[in-house]
Design a protein around this motif. Sequence first.
Motif, mmCIF file in Angstrom:
data_model
loop_
_atom_site.group_PDB
_atom_site.id
_atom_site.type_symbol
_atom_site.label_atom_id
_atom_site.label_comp_id
_atom_site.label_asym_id
_atom_site.label_seq_id
_atom_site.Cartn_x
_atom_site.Cartn_y
_atom_site.Cartn_z
ATOM 1 N N TRP A 43 -10.490 -5.074 -0.748
ATOM 2 C CA TRP A 43 -10.408 -3.597 -0.415
ATOM 3 C C TRP A 43 -9.295 -3.577 0.672
ATOM 4 O O TRP A 43 -8.725 -2.461 1.129
ATOM 5 N N GLY A 44 -8.400 -4.337 1.382
ATOM 6 C CA GLY A 44 -7.963 -4.291 2.442
ATOM 7 C C GLY A 44 -6.539 -3.301 2.237
ATOM 8 O O GLY A 44 -5.963 -2.081 3.038
ATOM 9 N N SER A 45 -6.200 -3.109 0.963
ATOM 10 C CA SER A 45 -4.795 -2.529 0.143
ATOM 11 C C SER A 45 -5.189 -1.565 0.101
ATOM 12 O O SER A 45 -4.357 0.146 0.551
ATOM 13 N N ALA A 46 -6.469 -0.832 -0.697
ATOM 14 C CA ALA A 46 -6.690 -0.024 -0.463
ATOM 15 C C ALA A 46 -6.699 1.103 0.547
ATOM 16 O O ALA A 46 -6.794 2.424 0.660
ATOM 17 N N GLY A 47 -7.673 0.557 2.033
ATOM 18 C CA GLY A 47 -7.386 0.699 2.757
ATOM 19 C C GLY A 47 -6.533 0.997 3.710
ATOM 20 O O GLY A 47 -6.482 2.355 4.491
ATOM 21 N N LYS A 48 -5.668 0.670 3.778
ATOM 22 C CA LYS A 48 -4.052 0.815 4.171
ATOM 23 C C LYS A 48 -3.592 2.138 4.247
ATOM 24 O O LYS A 48 -2.902 2.795 4.637
ATOM 25 N N LEU A 49 -3.908 2.151 2.184
ATOM 26 C CA LEU A 49 -3.019 2.935 1.662
ATOM 27 C C LEU A 49 -4.261 4.293 2.143
ATOM 28 O O LEU A 49 -3.237 5.379 2.568
#
Length: 142
Positions: free
Chosen positions: A8-14
Amino acid sequence: MATTDFGWGSAGKLRLILDALAGLDELDGVDLLVDDASDTARVAAQVMGGRHRFVHGADVAQAAAALVINDPASADRITRSGTPMVCVDSLPNLWTTDAEVPLAPTVYCAQRSHARELPPTSPLRRRADVRWVKPIVPPPRH
């Protein structure tokens, strides 16, 4: 927008990046196109749908610009379409081959890590186009 299906790191960065773009959700006629090849991008769009207007299945070549997080394959596809693109790389310390990083994004932002240096085989050691940025993390909560 595109994110990789790597936790979920990518979605959080987004979410953090979109939140930092002051007034984005207040502009009339601004749609955020979702790269439907990414399950995480679709889920992120659903989670953030109340704050931003997302469009699925649109041609990326119609976009004014693109934001790609941790997804070199999407970044390369979007670059080939001619759309200006910012690529955010959260894990630059892991990459050891050219296939793991995008070829030629308009802007390539790699997060600095104080924990480790780049491996000797890192393709980022040879690239002058990398902009090293501070980690993109949420503000501390009290």
